[in-house]
Enzyme design. Structure first.
Site, PDB file in Angstrom:
ATOM      1  N   ARG A 226     -18.280  15.515  13.647  1.00 25.34           N
ATOM      2  CA  ARG A 226     -17.021  16.251  13.379  1.00 25.34           C
ATOM      3  C   ARG A 226     -16.468  15.866  12.011  1.00 25.34           C
ATOM      4  O   ARG A 226     -17.044  15.035  11.307  1.00 25.34           O
ATOM      5  CB  ARG A 226     -15.996  15.939  14.473  1.00 25.34           C
ATOM      6  CG  ARG A 226     -15.525  14.491  14.413  1.00 25.34           C
ATOM      7  CD  ARG A 226     -14.453  14.215  15.464  1.00 25.34           C
ATOM      8  NE  ARG A 226     -13.696  13.018  15.098  1.00 25.34           N
ATOM      9  CZ  ARG A 226     -12.917  12.357  15.917  1.00 25.34           C
ATOM     10  NH1 ARG A 226     -12.792  12.753  17.166  1.00 25.34           N
ATOM     11  NH2 ARG A 226     -12.252  11.303  15.503  1.00 25.34           N
ATOM     12  N   LYS A 304      -2.357  -0.990  12.787  1.00 24.50           N
ATOM     13  CA  LYS A 304      -1.317  -1.866  13.370  1.00 24.50           C
ATOM     14  C   LYS A 304      -0.795  -2.716  12.216  1.00 24.50           C
ATOM     15  O   LYS A 304      -1.579  -3.092  11.331  1.00 24.50           O
ATOM     16  CB  LYS A 304      -1.981  -2.777  14.424  1.00 24.50           C
ATOM     17  CG  LYS A 304      -1.084  -3.297  15.521  1.00 24.50           C
ATOM     18  CD  LYS A 304      -0.763  -2.220  16.526  1.00 24.50           C
ATOM     19  CE  LYS A 304       0.037  -2.766  17.689  1.00 24.50           C
ATOM     20  NZ  LYS A 304       0.622  -1.685  18.498  1.00 24.50           N
ATOM     21  N   TYR A 362      -8.452  -1.617   7.726  1.00 23.69           N
ATOM     22  CA  TYR A 362      -9.137  -0.443   7.161  1.00 23.69           C
ATOM     23  C   TYR A 362      -9.248  -0.554   5.633  1.00 23.69           C
ATOM     24  O   TYR A 362     -10.318  -0.347   5.048  1.00 23.69           O
ATOM     25  CB  TYR A 362      -8.333   0.801   7.559  1.00 23.69           C
ATOM     26  CG  TYR A 362      -8.903   2.124   7.111  1.00 23.69           C
ATOM     27  CD1 TYR A 362      -9.991   2.694   7.777  1.00 23.69           C
ATOM     28  CD2 TYR A 362      -8.330   2.829   6.057  1.00 23.69           C
ATOM     29  CE1 TYR A 362     -10.488   3.935   7.391  1.00 23.69           C
ATOM     30  CE2 TYR A 362      -8.827   4.066   5.667  1.00 23.69           C
ATOM     31  CZ  TYR A 362      -9.901   4.616   6.337  1.00 23.69           C
ATOM     32  OH  TYR A 362     -10.397   5.840   5.951  1.00 23.69           O
ATOM     33  N   THR A 397      -8.209  16.458   8.803  1.00 25.89           N
ATOM     34  CA  THR A 397      -9.169  16.242   9.902  1.00 25.89           C
ATOM     35  C   THR A 397      -8.426  15.691  11.118  1.00 25.89           C
ATOM     36  O   THR A 397      -7.224  15.430  11.049  1.00 25.89           O
ATOM     37  CB  THR A 397     -10.254  15.203   9.534  1.00 25.89           C
ATOM     38  OG1 THR A 397      -9.633  13.928   9.392  1.00 25.89           O
ATOM     39  CG2 THR A 397     -11.005  15.553   8.264  1.00 25.89           C
TER      40      THR A 397
HETATM   41  N1  NAD Z   1      -9.716  12.185   6.817  1.00 24.76           N
HETATM   42  C1  NAD Z   1      -9.261  11.554   5.753  1.00 24.76           C
HETATM   43  O1  NAD Z   1      -8.223  11.932   5.213  1.00 24.76           O
HETATM   44  C2  NAD Z   1     -10.000  10.381   5.183  1.00 24.76           C
HETATM   45  C3  NAD Z   1      -9.402   9.728   4.101  1.00 24.76           C
HETATM   46  C4  NAD Z   1     -10.067   8.649   3.526  1.00 24.76           C
HETATM   47  C5  NAD Z   1     -11.307   8.258   4.007  1.00 24.76           C
HETATM   48  N2  NAD Z   1     -11.870   8.905   5.066  1.00 24.76           N
HETATM   49  C6  NAD Z   1     -13.177   8.417   5.536  1.00 24.76           C
HETATM   50  O2  NAD Z   1     -14.068   9.508   5.706  1.00 24.76           O
HETATM   51  C7  NAD Z   1     -14.966   9.236   6.805  1.00 24.76           C
HETATM   52  C8  NAD Z   1     -14.904  10.357   7.818  1.00 24.76           C
HETATM   53  O3  NAD Z   1     -13.557  10.511   8.253  1.00 24.76           O
HETATM   54  P1  NAD Z   1     -13.071  11.689   9.229  1.00 24.76           P
HETATM   55  O4  NAD Z   1     -11.657  11.972   8.867  1.00 24.76           O
HETATM   56  O5  NAD Z   1     -14.047  12.791   9.239  1.00 24.76           O
HETATM   57  O6  NAD Z   1     -13.073  10.897  10.622  1.00 24.76           O
HETATM   58  P2  NAD Z   1     -13.315  11.426  12.112  1.00 24.76           P
HETATM   59  O7  NAD Z   1     -12.692  10.398  12.986  1.00 24.76           O
HETATM   60  O8  NAD Z   1     -12.863  12.838  12.247  1.00 24.76           O
HETATM   61  O9  NAD Z   1     -14.915  11.376  12.259  1.00 24.76           O
HETATM   62  C9  NAD Z   1     -15.622  10.167  12.198  1.00 24.76           C
HETATM   63  C10 NAD Z   1     -16.950  10.325  12.929  1.00 24.76           C
HETATM   64  O10 NAD Z   1     -17.624   9.046  12.874  1.00 24.76           O
HETATM   65  C11 NAD Z   1     -18.160   8.791  14.157  1.00 24.76           C
HETATM   66  N3  NAD Z   1     -18.317   7.356  14.403  1.00 24.76           N
HETATM   67  C12 NAD Z   1     -17.333   6.445  14.596  1.00 24.76           C
HETATM   68  N4  NAD Z   1     -17.869   5.248  14.881  1.00 24.76           N
HETATM   69  C13 NAD Z   1     -19.221   5.400  14.859  1.00 24.76           C
HETATM   70  C14 NAD Z   1     -20.303   4.525  15.095  1.00 24.76           C
HETATM   71  N5  NAD Z   1     -20.112   3.238  15.416  1.00 24.76           N
HETATM   72  N6  NAD Z   1     -21.560   5.007  14.995  1.00 24.76           N
HETATM   73  C15 NAD Z   1     -21.774   6.316  14.681  1.00 24.76           C
HETATM   74  N7  NAD Z   1     -20.774   7.192  14.469  1.00 24.76           N
HETATM   75  C16 NAD Z   1     -19.511   6.741  14.553  1.00 24.76           C
HETATM   76  C17 NAD Z   1     -17.147   9.404  15.111  1.00 24.76           C
HETATM   77  O11 NAD Z   1     -17.710   9.614  16.407  1.00 24.76           O
HETATM   78  C18 NAD Z   1     -16.776  10.684  14.395  1.00 24.76           C
HETATM   79  O12 NAD Z   1     -17.626  11.751  14.731  1.00 24.76           O
HETATM   80  C19 NAD Z   1     -14.547   7.881   7.357  1.00 24.76           C
HETATM   81  O13 NAD Z   1     -15.350   6.864   6.785  1.00 24.76           O
HETATM   82  C20 NAD Z   1     -13.110   7.750   6.887  1.00 24.76           C
HETATM   83  O14 NAD Z   1     -12.710   6.400   6.796  1.00 24.76           O
HETATM   84  C21 NAD Z   1     -11.231   9.950   5.674  1.00 24.76           C
END
Ligand code: NAD
Length: 456
Positions: A226, A304, A362, A397
């Site tokens: 996702r 947290k 994080y 997201t």
């Molecule tokens: N959404 C944002 O605004 C944002 C901002 C900065 C960084 N990020 C980074 O981008 C990446 C994706 O974020 P997102 O918003 O799509 O998150 P999300 O939570 O929507 O999706 C993350 C996916 O990673 C999978 N996942 C989690 N733990 C796992 C594991 N141990 N093994 C395999 N899969 C695992 C989850 O099942 C999920 O499908 C992350 O690294 C997040 O830190 C996102």
């Protein structure tokens, strides 16, 4: 998540209300689609630096209309400005910025692009030259904050070219800088704003084609069920790659859907498993005959305040966001892992640069990624492999859907583009970094944040 305010101000009534009340007016960003022309309106290429000539021919070959002055433009608006100051050596040389750019900026079209070209100051030794080139950074970031209507400004820093560089190397620098210019002018860079990118003269292969630059490449994307990971899988597939989609067994159904959609394969796997790297490599080899691209995207938040942070929140974030990558890389970058031409991209975050209240765990992991990418790059360059990071700002997201309303709204509007990004914006930046022709970009962490002022 959908941005309802943005949808509202993009209706005629909403636009009118926003204008009257002086409210932010985010525009629909120009995003990439295959077959799209690089820039529909003419691009002004100006400046006396060493890249202007090669950029002109690159654009002409890409069917972009190039002008050298506003007189040449006549009526109409500019789709972009490429301003080459890579030869600026002393402060007086910076006078070219207001002379050349100020009148042109007034003529920019919606969603236009400004690309400033400079020389990487970290490779210069003369303090006056360093200062002069560094000035381009402050200039570009400030201009980006002033531009409106979806327009962006970014800085491409090429390598030092004098003294000892042969003809072939100089041509390679031009080609590599040209690829970065192409990215920034295109719809692929819609949400990248106010960012500097350093480009080397490392040997690069040409992309197999403009519309399918990843043809014949095998990619693995973790966390692909996702959000941003699913968008990365779709985008790499769109660009020609065969994609292995990895996610935890609990997300198996969604993972299978994404894998089917992109004609790739699903691998149910927790990335923290000790043998995760080996299983990924074996799967890619047996099912697809090899592995060329790795995108470490899986990540979690367990927010947290630090004083209330329990061990499990701390440990789980460390395990998924950082330790798993270090562990998988032992195999993926080991002797039988990625080879010549290999590409790795790790997801960092704006929080890794600036920190974030409630995210000590994080932010520590996302800052660690910045360190890891920078330290591994020179080692991997010797093997013809690149590693880069991408640091998203607010991307719409499920992860950011959990943010409190007021915090999310502030993060959206207090950015130069006045909106959050979409997963595809992160994916398109990654898809550019993993192209064969992107070998000149190594060890960088590119922020995809619309120049967010929160966490700047
Ligand atoms: N959404 C944002 O605004 C944002 C901002 C900065 C960084 N990020 C980074 O981008 C990446 C994706 O974020 P997102 O918003 O799509 O998150 P999300 O939570 O929507 O999706 C993350 C996916 O990673 C999978 N996942 C989690 N733990 C796992 C594991 N141990 N093994 C395999 N899969 C695992 C989850 O099942 C999920 O499908 C992350 O690294 C997040 O830190 C996102």
């Amino acid at each position: 998540m959908t941005d309802q305010y943005s949808d509202f101000v993009n209706t005629p009534f909403g636009k009118n209300v926003a204008q009257r009340l002086g409210l932010p007016a985010p525009v629909r960003l120009r995003r990439y689609e295959p077959g799209q022309i690089l820039c529909e309106s003419p691009v002004l290429v100006a400046g006396t630096g060493s890249y202007a000539a090669s950029v002109r021919s690159l654009l002409t070959n890409a069917a972009v209309s190039v002008v050298g002055s506003l007189d040449e433009l006549g009526e109409g608006r500019l789709g972009g400005i490429v301003l080459d100051l890579s030869d600026a050596r002393r402060p007086s040389d910076l006078a070219a910025l207001p002379e050349l750019a100020a009148p042109a900026v007034k003529r920019l079209a919606r969603n236009a692009r400004v690309v400033v070209l400079g020389t990487d100051p970290t490779q210069l030794t003369d303090p006056v030259q360093v200062a002069t080139q560094r000035a381009l950074d402050g200039f570009t970031r400030s201009l980006a904050k002033e531009l409106r209507a979806g327009a962006t400004a970014n800085l491409v820093l090429g390598p030092v070219r004098e003294g000892g560089t042969g003809e072939g190397v100089a041509q390679q620098a031009e080609a590599n800088v040209g690829e970065a210019v192409r990215f920034f002018l295109s719809g692929r860079s819609a949400f990248v704003d106010g960012q500097p990118v350093r480009v080397s003269d490392a040997a690069a292969q040409a992309n197999p084609s403009v519309d399918r630059p990843l043809d014949g490449r095998v990619a693995v994307v973790t966390g692909a069920a996702r959000g941003i990971g699913a968008a990365i899988a779709r985008t790499l597939h769109r660009d020609g790659a065969t994609v292995v989609c990895v996610d935890v067994p609990a997300a198996g159904e969604a993972l299978a859907r994404v894998a089917n959609e992109v004609g790739g394969t699903a691998l149910q796997l927790d990335v923290t498993a000790e043998d995760a790297g080996r299983r990924i490599l074996d799967h890619a080899r047996t099912r697809h005959g090899g592995l060329d691209i790795v995108v470490h995207n899986a990540g979690i938040t367990r927010d947290k305040l630090f004083v209330n942070m329990d061990e499990s929140r701390w440990d789980s974030v460390m395990a998924v966001n950082l330790a798993s990558i270090v562990q998988m890389n032992e195999t993926l970058l080991g002797p039988d892992g990625l080879g010549e031409g290999g590409r790795m991209v790790c997801l960092s975050s704006q929080s890794g640069f600036a920190g974030n209240r409630g995210q000590t765990n994080y932010s520590a992991t996302k800052a660690a990624i910045i360190g890891l990418v920078g330290a591994l790059a020179p080692q991997l360059a010797e093997r013809g492999i690149t590693i880069n990071g991408v640091a998203p700002g607010l991307i719409e997201t499920e992860m950011t859907g959990k943010m409190p309303f007021a915090t999310r709204e502030a993060a959206r509007r207090l950015s130069s583009l006045q909106q959050g990004g979409l997963p595809v914006d992160v994916a398109d930046t990654i898809a550019w970094l993993v192209q064969p022709a992107s070998a000149g970009v190594n060890g960088q962490v590119i922020r995809v944040c619309g120049q967010n002022m929160i966490g700047a």
